[in-house]
Design an enzyme around this catalytic site. Structure first.
Site, short mmCIF file in Angstrom:
data_model
loop_
_atom_site.label_atom_id
_atom_site.label_comp_id
_atom_site.label_asym_id
_atom_site.label_seq_id
_atom_site.Cartn_x
_atom_site.Cartn_y
_atom_site.Cartn_z
N GLY A 241 0.53 -0.64 -0.19
CA GLY A 241 0.02 0.07 -0.10
C GLY A 241 0.66 1.44 0.12
O GLY A 241 1.69 1.12 -0.29
N SER A 242 0.25 2.26 -0.12
CA SER A 242 0.84 4.03 0.22
C SER A 242 2.14 3.65 1.53
O SER A 242 2.29 2.93 2.51
CB SER A 242 0.02 4.89 0.28
OG SER A 242 -0.66 4.72 1.77
N GLY A 246 2.69 2.09 4.96
CA GLY A 246 3.37 1.32 5.95
C GLY A 246 3.92 1.92 6.54
O GLY A 246 4.94 0.94 7.94
N GLU A 263 5.27 -3.24 0.61
CA GLU A 263 5.76 -3.38 -0.38
C GLU A 263 4.93 -1.82 -0.73
O GLU A 263 3.14 -1.84 -1.07
CB GLU A 263 5.17 -3.97 -2.13
CG GLU A 263 6.11 -5.51 -1.23
CD GLU A 263 7.24 -6.22 -2.30
OE1 GLU A 263 7.21 -4.40 -2.35
OE2 GLU A 263 7.45 -6.46 -2.02
N CYS A 297 2.12 0.16 -8.61
CA CYS A 297 3.16 1.34 -8.13
C CYS A 297 4.52 1.28 -8.75
O CYS A 297 5.42 1.68 -8.34
CB CYS A 297 3.87 0.06 -7.14
SG CYS A 297 3.23 -1.51 -7.79
P1 NAD Z 1 -3.08 1.67 1.17
O1 NAD Z 1 -2.32 2.36 1.59
O2 NAD Z 1 -4.75 3.23 1.45
O3 NAD Z 1 -3.99 0.91 1.94
C1 NAD Z 1 -3.11 -0.34 1.41
C2 NAD Z 1 -3.47 -1.68 2.34
O4 NAD Z 1 -4.04 -0.85 3.64
C3 NAD Z 1 -5.42 -1.53 2.80
O5 NAD Z 1 -6.22 -3.39 2.42
C4 NAD Z 1 -5.39 -0.79 3.53
O6 NAD Z 1 -6.67 -1.18 4.69
C5 NAD Z 1 -4.99 -1.25 4.32
N1 NAD Z 1 -4.15 -0.40 5.70
C6 NAD Z 1 -4.67 0.64 5.49
N2 NAD Z 1 -3.54 1.34 6.95
C7 NAD Z 1 -3.74 -0.07 7.96
C8 NAD Z 1 -3.53 0.14 8.89
N3 NAD Z 1 -3.81 1.20 10.63
N4 NAD Z 1 -3.30 -1.05 9.19
C9 NAD Z 1 -3.91 -2.07 8.64
N5 NAD Z 1 -4.27 -2.23 7.41
C10 NAD Z 1 -3.82 -0.89 6.89
O7 NAD Z 1 -3.29 1.62 -0.88
P2 NAD Z 1 -4.28 1.64 -1.65
O8 NAD Z 1 -5.22 3.48 -2.27
O9 NAD Z 1 -4.94 1.11 -1.02
O10 NAD Z 1 -2.90 1.28 -2.90
C11 NAD Z 1 -2.46 2.37 -3.26
C12 NAD Z 1 -0.89 2.22 -3.34
O11 NAD Z 1 -0.16 0.55 -3.13
C13 NAD Z 1 -0.03 3.83 -3.97
O12 NAD Z 1 0.87 3.88 -2.56
C14 NAD Z 1 0.76 2.07 -4.41
O13 NAD Z 1 2.20 2.08 -4.87
C15 NAD Z 1 0.33 0.91 -3.48
N6 NAD Z 1 1.09 -0.29 -3.89
C16 NAD Z 1 2.69 -0.50 -3.75
C17 NAD Z 1 2.71 -1.81 -4.20
C18 NAD Z 1 4.46 -2.76 -4.38
O14 NAD Z 1 3.69 -3.75 -4.60
N7 NAD Z 1 5.53 -2.28 -4.07
C19 NAD Z 1 2.16 -2.99 -5.10
C20 NAD Z 1 0.94 -2.34 -5.38
C21 NAD Z 1 0.09 -0.49 -4.49
#
Ligand code: NAD
Length: 478
Positions: A241-242, A246, A263, A297
């Protein structure tokens, strides 16, 4: 394939449970609506998990672990092999559901399922290759060896933009290694997770795999997300995620001395040198910058182009961007679908406003489209911008199709600009000059986890360690 057929295929009409341990549980959290970005219409209702539901699942996963870890690894691999076969059977339908719920075009939706299939194949091979070294000991009559033990139940938290592939990257390897898995998908893509779990269940049941080996828990951050990351019974959390997500998860899991695979976001650049083949470059940028409507990503976000080629490249890109068919991602001739929701569109608009106040200059696109299918408010034209090094917003990942073009003089400056951002996922150089290519690939060159020559920034291949450096989190997967 029409929306109704896709939902019927996975029996997704009517209220769904968001919790499965291999059997669907009655859960007690809030209702969640799934809205398609294609037309902003409701496509599903899901009852989510609360803390107590999560507690039921983790207990099942712990119990199942004692049994699953004792199943010989090649036998675990055989079950994963069957999962790969089941995914092959449902590839078109699951791919279409990814498109319906997340908005990426059909070919990309199916491509995502193909990645799931490929990781199954890879994991089957690994199930017979869990080797460890043996060593001669310095103590007489002793030998030493290393072996890989399963960790326990592992938590997998996934992002909306790869709603199923990233789960499979983690889950299939975890399974053959003897771990049980608890999956919390993004709340923006619950139906694809439910459909995936339904496909898996047929294999689990056929092989009499105990409940609790593969688990799905759909729920919000407070009830489920925080429960998982604070739970010592999950020795490993793999989170995609973002960067802010992370940072929080990394700190929380580290505070209990757990392990993480992170990631996170990217801000991927391509260096276009004086000798680059501009036909090749234009195609690669187009694919990398507008694919998945700029929501990968690995999306190409920055072009660092040699000063004298700036005008020619920007003209070529504008001409190519004008040709991109934007519309319903379920239609075969469409190359760019919607953004995931209206909020994402607003984020893009705000980023473009800020870019202008910081001294940047938009060259093309960036409008919100209206009329017909565009009335959903989720469709935009992809945007090309002229930027100077050091503009603050260029260092951020705006998860939308905005491409910044920055001019450079001399390869040293190109690499300096390239490495200026805090993220470090994917990168590329386009050149016919071997010295330039080797410099970019060396430790003096790109500081990303992935560096390419004459191919764009997008794409992952099963078997090649995928992941980034710096704020991208340092994880390696697949
Ligand atoms: P996001 O960070 O909003 O959410 C990602 C996941 O994390 C979701 O399931 C969310 O519910 C969970 N989450 C958020 N806060 C949390 C917490 N406090 N405790 C537990 N879980 C929590 O990201 P998004 O908008 O779904 O996805 C887009 C982002 O993901 C972009 O920044 C993109 O670059 C990144 N991404 C990275 C990769 C990689 O492999 N590097 C791959 C895909 C997406």
């Amino acid at each position: 394939m029409q929306m109704k057929n896709i939902l019927e295929k996975f029996d997704l009409i009517g209220n769904q449970s968001g919790v499965s341990t291999g059997d669907w549980l009655t859960c007690r959290g809030e209702m969640l609506n799934s809205i398609s970005p294609i037309d902003n219409q409701l496509i599903g209702n899901i009852r989510t998990a609360n803390r107590e539901d999560y507690e039921d699942v983790i207990q099942k996963a712990e119990t199942a672990f004692t049994e699953w870890q004792m199943v010989p690894a090649p036998k675990r691999g055989e079950i994963v092999r069957q999962m790969g076969l089941a995914l092959r059977e449902y590839k078109a339908e699951l791919g279409a559901l990814v498109t319906l719920e997340m908005g990426k075009i059909k070919a990309e939706g199916e491509g995502e399922v193909q990645e799931m299939i490929d990781i199954c194949d890879f994991a089957v091979g690994q199930s017979r290759m869990l080797y460890g070294l043996t060593m001669h000991s310095e103590r007489p009559g002793h030998r030493m060896y290393e072996q890989w033990h399963p960790l326990g139940p592992v938590g997998v938290i996934t992002a909306f933009n790869f709603p199923v592939a990233v789960w499979a990257w983690n889950a299939m390897i975890a399974l053959i290694a003897g771990n049980t898995v608890i999956w919390k998908p993004s709340s923006k893509t619950p139906l694809t997770a439910i459909a995936t779990m339904k496909i898996m269940e047929s294999v689990l049941k056929k092989n009499k795999v105990p409940a609790g080996v593969l688990n799905l828990v759909i729920g919000n951050r407070e009830q489920v997300g925080e429960s998982m990351i604070n739970d010592r019974r999950l020795p490993l959390i793999s989170a995609t995620g973002s960067v802010p997500m992370g940072r929080h998860i990394g700190q929380t899991v580290a505070a209990r001395l757990g392990k993480t695979i992170l990631e996170l976001g990217g801000n991927n650049g391509i260096v276009v040198t004086p000798e680059a083949d501009l036909d090749l470059v234009t195609r690669a940028i187009l694919f990398g910058a507008i694919g998945t409507a700029g929501q990968r990503c690995t999306t190409t976000r920055r072009i660092i182009v040699e000063d004298k080629r700036f005008d020619e490249l920007s003209e070529r890109l504008i001409a190519a961007y004008k040709q991109v068919p934007i519309g319903n991602p379920l239609d075969d001739n469409i190359l760019m679908g919607p953004l995931v929701d209206r909020e994402a569109v607003q984020t893009m608009q705000k980023a473009l406003e800020r870019f202008k106040t910081e001294g940047g200059f938009p060259l093309y696109g960036g409008e919100v489209l209206t009329g017909g299918i565009y009335e959903s408010g989720t469709y935009v034209t992809p945007c090309i911008c002229a930027a100077k090094p050091g503009i603050p917003i260029v260092s951020e990942e705006t998860f939308a199709p905005i491409l910044y073009l920055i001019a450079y003089k001399g390869l040293d400056q190109a690499i300096e600009i390239h490495n200026q951002v805090p993220q470090g996922l994917s990168s590329a150089i386009f050149t016919q000059n071997l010295t330039e290519a080797e410099s970019f690939l060396s430790h003096q060159g790109s500081d990303c986890g992935i560096a390419n020559v004459n191919i764009g920034t997008s794409g992952a291949e099963i078997g090649g360690a995928f992941g980034g450096e710096k704020e991208t989190g340092g994880g390696r997967e697949s």
